[in-house]
Write a protein that holds these residues in place. Sequence first.
Motif, PDB file in Angstrom:
ATOM      1  N   LEU A 229       1.657   7.995   3.204  1.00 35.97           N
ATOM      2  CA  LEU A 229       0.368   7.301   3.175  1.00 35.97           C
ATOM      3  C   LEU A 229      -0.683   8.129   2.438  1.00 35.97           C
ATOM      4  O   LEU A 229      -1.888   7.963   2.660  1.00 35.97           O
ATOM      5  CB  LEU A 229      -0.096   7.012   4.607  1.00 35.97           C
ATOM      6  CG  LEU A 229       0.819   6.089   5.413  1.00 35.97           C
ATOM      7  CD1 LEU A 229       0.338   6.007   6.868  1.00 35.97           C
ATOM      8  CD2 LEU A 229       0.890   4.701   4.799  1.00 35.97           C
ATOM      9  N   ALA A 230      -0.226   9.022   1.560  1.00 34.75           N
ATOM     10  CA  ALA A 230      -1.150   9.917   0.860  1.00 34.75           C
ATOM     11  C   ALA A 230      -2.206   9.156   0.063  1.00 34.75           C
ATOM     12  O   ALA A 230      -3.347   9.614  -0.071  1.00 34.75           O
ATOM     13  CB  ALA A 230      -0.368  10.847  -0.066  1.00 34.75           C
TER      14      ALA A 230
ATOM     15  N   PHE B 244      -5.387   0.652  -1.352  1.00 37.71           N
ATOM     16  CA  PHE B 244      -4.420   1.583  -1.920  1.00 37.71           C
ATOM     17  C   PHE B 244      -4.972   2.135  -3.231  1.00 37.71           C
ATOM     18  O   PHE B 244      -5.478   1.388  -4.076  1.00 37.71           O
ATOM     19  CB  PHE B 244      -3.083   0.888  -2.166  1.00 37.71           C
ATOM     20  CG  PHE B 244      -2.015   1.785  -2.728  1.00 37.71           C
ATOM     21  CD1 PHE B 244      -1.344   2.667  -1.900  1.00 37.71           C
ATOM     22  CD2 PHE B 244      -1.697   1.764  -4.074  1.00 37.71           C
ATOM     23  CE1 PHE B 244      -0.368   3.515  -2.407  1.00 37.71           C
ATOM     24  CE2 PHE B 244      -0.725   2.596  -4.590  1.00 37.71           C
ATOM     25  CZ  PHE B 244      -0.055   3.476  -3.748  1.00 37.71           C
ATOM     26  N   CYS B 245      -4.882   3.437  -3.398  1.00 42.80           N
ATOM     27  CA  CYS B 245      -5.534   4.130  -4.523  1.00 42.80           C
ATOM     28  C   CYS B 245      -5.047   3.612  -5.873  1.00 42.80           C
ATOM     29  O   CYS B 245      -3.846   3.641  -6.166  1.00 42.80           O
ATOM     30  CB  CYS B 245      -5.285   5.632  -4.418  1.00 42.80           C
ATOM     31  SG  CYS B 245      -6.033   6.587  -5.750  1.00 42.80           S
TER      32      CYS B 245
ATOM     33  N   ASN C 137     -13.670  10.435  -9.833  1.00 47.63           N
ATOM     34  CA  ASN C 137     -13.509  11.406  -8.763  1.00 47.63           C
ATOM     35  C   ASN C 137     -12.181  11.197  -8.035  1.00 47.63           C
ATOM     36  O   ASN C 137     -11.405  12.134  -7.829  1.00 47.63           O
ATOM     37  CB  ASN C 137     -14.671  11.281  -7.778  1.00 47.63           C
ATOM     38  CG  ASN C 137     -14.706  12.424  -6.784  1.00 47.63           C
ATOM     39  OD1 ASN C 137     -14.212  13.502  -7.055  1.00 47.63           O
ATOM     40  ND2 ASN C 137     -15.295  12.175  -5.634  1.00 47.63           N
ATOM     41  N   ALA C 138     -11.900   9.950  -7.665  1.00 54.74           N
ATOM     42  CA  ALA C 138     -10.682   9.656  -6.905  1.00 54.74           C
ATOM     43  C   ALA C 138      -9.435   9.903  -7.733  1.00 54.74           C
ATOM     44  O   ALA C 138      -8.398  10.318  -7.198  1.00 54.74           O
ATOM     45  CB  ALA C 138     -10.721   8.206  -6.422  1.00 54.74           C
ATOM     46  N   ALA C 139      -9.514   9.648  -9.023  1.00 51.11           N
ATOM     47  CA  ALA C 139      -8.320   9.724  -9.862  1.00 51.11           C
ATOM     48  C   ALA C 139      -7.946  11.147 -10.254  1.00 51.11           C
ATOM     49  O   ALA C 139      -6.796  11.399 -10.606  1.00 51.11           O
ATOM     50  CB  ALA C 139      -8.523   8.885 -11.129  1.00 51.11           C
ATOM     51  N   PHE C 140      -8.906  12.078 -10.206  1.00 52.24           N
ATOM     52  CA  PHE C 140      -8.513  13.423 -10.628  1.00 52.24           C
ATOM     53  C   PHE C 140      -8.572  14.467  -9.518  1.00 52.24           C
ATOM     54  O   PHE C 140      -7.760  15.389  -9.485  1.00 52.24           O
ATOM     55  CB  PHE C 140      -9.318  13.873 -11.861  1.00 52.24           C
ATOM     56  CG  PHE C 140     -10.537  14.697 -11.565  1.00 52.24           C
ATOM     57  CD1 PHE C 140     -10.458  16.087 -11.558  1.00 52.24           C
ATOM     58  CD2 PHE C 140     -11.755  14.119 -11.319  1.00 52.24           C
ATOM     59  CE1 PHE C 140     -11.578  16.867 -11.299  1.00 52.24           C
ATOM     60  CE2 PHE C 140     -12.878  14.873 -11.061  1.00 52.24           C
ATOM     61  CZ  PHE C 140     -12.785  16.256 -11.049  1.00 52.24           C
TER      62      PHE C 140
ATOM     63  N   VAL D 111      -0.945   3.586  11.902  1.00 54.75           N
ATOM     64  CA  VAL D 111      -1.889   3.847  10.809  1.00 54.75           C
ATOM     65  C   VAL D 111      -1.628   2.879   9.658  1.00 54.75           C
ATOM     66  O   VAL D 111      -2.550   2.275   9.096  1.00 54.75           O
ATOM     67  CB  VAL D 111      -1.785   5.309  10.337  1.00 54.75           C
ATOM     68  CG1 VAL D 111      -2.617   5.519   9.069  1.00 54.75           C
ATOM     69  CG2 VAL D 111      -2.250   6.262  11.430  1.00 54.75           C
ATOM     70  N   SER D 112      -0.351   2.712   9.305  1.00 55.37           N
ATOM     71  CA  SER D 112       0.007   1.784   8.233  1.00 55.37           C
ATOM     72  C   SER D 112      -0.395   0.357   8.587  1.00 55.37           C
ATOM     73  O   SER D 112      -0.908  -0.393   7.736  1.00 55.37           O
ATOM     74  CB  SER D 112       1.518   1.855   7.970  1.00 55.37           C
ATOM     75  OG  SER D 112       1.891   0.959   6.955  1.00 55.37           O
ATOM     76  N   GLN D 113      -0.199  -0.014   9.833  1.00 53.93           N
ATOM     77  CA  GLN D 113      -0.540  -1.372  10.285  1.00 53.93           C
ATOM     78  C   GLN D 113      -2.036  -1.656  10.116  1.00 53.93           C
ATOM     79  O   GLN D 113      -2.426  -2.716   9.602  1.00 53.93           O
ATOM     80  CB  GLN D 113      -0.147  -1.531  11.749  1.00 53.93           C
ATOM     81  CG  GLN D 113      -0.639  -2.810  12.414  1.00 53.93           C
ATOM     82  CD  GLN D 113      -0.450  -2.765  13.930  1.00 53.93           C
ATOM     83  OE1 GLN D 113       0.506  -2.182  14.432  1.00 53.93           O
ATOM     84  NE2 GLN D 113      -1.378  -3.365  14.656  1.00 53.93           N
ATOM     85  N   VAL D 114      -2.868  -0.712  10.527  1.00 56.44           N
ATOM     86  CA  VAL D 114      -4.320  -0.918  10.414  1.00 56.44           C
ATOM     87  C   VAL D 114      -4.745  -0.963   8.945  1.00 56.44           C
ATOM     88  O   VAL D 114      -5.556  -1.812   8.539  1.00 56.44           O
ATOM     89  CB  VAL D 114      -5.077   0.191  11.173  1.00 56.44           C
ATOM     90  CG1 VAL D 114      -6.577   0.104  10.898  1.00 56.44           C
ATOM     91  CG2 VAL D 114      -4.808   0.086  12.667  1.00 56.44           C
TER      92      VAL D 114
END
Length: 406
Positions: free
Chosen positions: A344-345, A352-353, A242-245, A54-57
């Motif tokens: 990988l949250a 990456f968030c 939305n993504a940040a909270f 998953v990390s590789q992709v």
Amino acid sequence: MDVTRLLTRLYSDEGRQDPYPCYAGLHELGPVSPVPATGGHRTFAAVAVGYDLVSQVLRDPGWYKQAPPGWQEQEVLRTLQTSMMFVNPPEHTRMRAVFAKTFTPRRLGALEPTVHRVVDDLLDRMADAGDADLDFVAEFAYPMPALVMAEFIGIPAGELDFYRQRVERIDEYLDVAGKTPQRRDAANTAAAELRDFYAELIAHRRRRPGEDLISALVEASDSGDVELTPDELVSNLIVLFNAAFVTTVYMFGNGLPLLLAHPDVVAALPGDDTLTRGAVDEILRLEAPVHLLARAAPGDTEIGGVPVERDHNVLLVLAAANRDPARFPDPDRFDPRRGGPPSLAFGAGLHFCLGAAVSRLEGRLALPKLLARFPGLTVAEAPTYSGSLFLRGIDKLLIHTRGGSA
């Protein structure tokens, strides 16, 4: 159990409430499994649950996000597909460069007083309720990150209820079970209303600038210093907030029962910043808010020995990768002193968030204060989960505060 039955169970109501037995079953099949076609059609060529794969992709810029067909015709999809979270390079690189400048260590440090003030105010309000049962999500987990991000971005606090209702309609549509005509129409309406909301807010900040993110972006945009169209600016503000909270809301809601199940950690957390950082990371590993992502193959290739044809999608199960027994010994155990690779949250690689540092900061500052203020805090009844896998978390969590200290 084979992969088809496991995915069918995962997408069921029961599976969405508790997906972890399905993830364990997928791990038993291996780090990646091919998904057979059903009726001559399949949504995914394979499902990956192994941490390394998953990390590789995620870190390979060749694997890309595939836009759904007809996205230009749906307001909600048009909003998403003109934001950095849902596009690929070079558009992604251009947009992210603009917003990456706002999430600097200096700005993050400047948020700390805001976080402390918001947390203290909310804890005071909880204490004023006395010896009563409270909904932790409504009283703390939601308003805490929402108020912080609203102040950071420049959204009036009085508009947060309006905002939350529309964000929830979009999130419901994004879930694997959300693609119904009713949810699509509700999400389209919500996206249109949010676009109007931001257009008015941007016009106001242009007339009366402040110290917030919107004011800074408007100034930079008007001076020609940033490469964002007006539509892209609005789309990214909608998705960024939305993504940040929302992920932070679920970090708090999902994390509190985990912590309370370990009284030794609860007792030691206040005053121990290293343990607090470890607890936040472990909450995010065990109960990641985002469970599923997808990436499309840039050409005919293979992943873990499974062939994937060009432009076919692979389902990446972040929440399963975070419990990969090959990388996390005793993976279902909560251990804030655990070593090993990062979870990988928040994804990895290009996407990456951006808000990851803000979420971790809020958790690190808020959790010790909460537990110090209410040392006798307990869960009053079983939590209510969202029923979503795209964004999985607790929507209602009744707690008993036992009064709390002054």
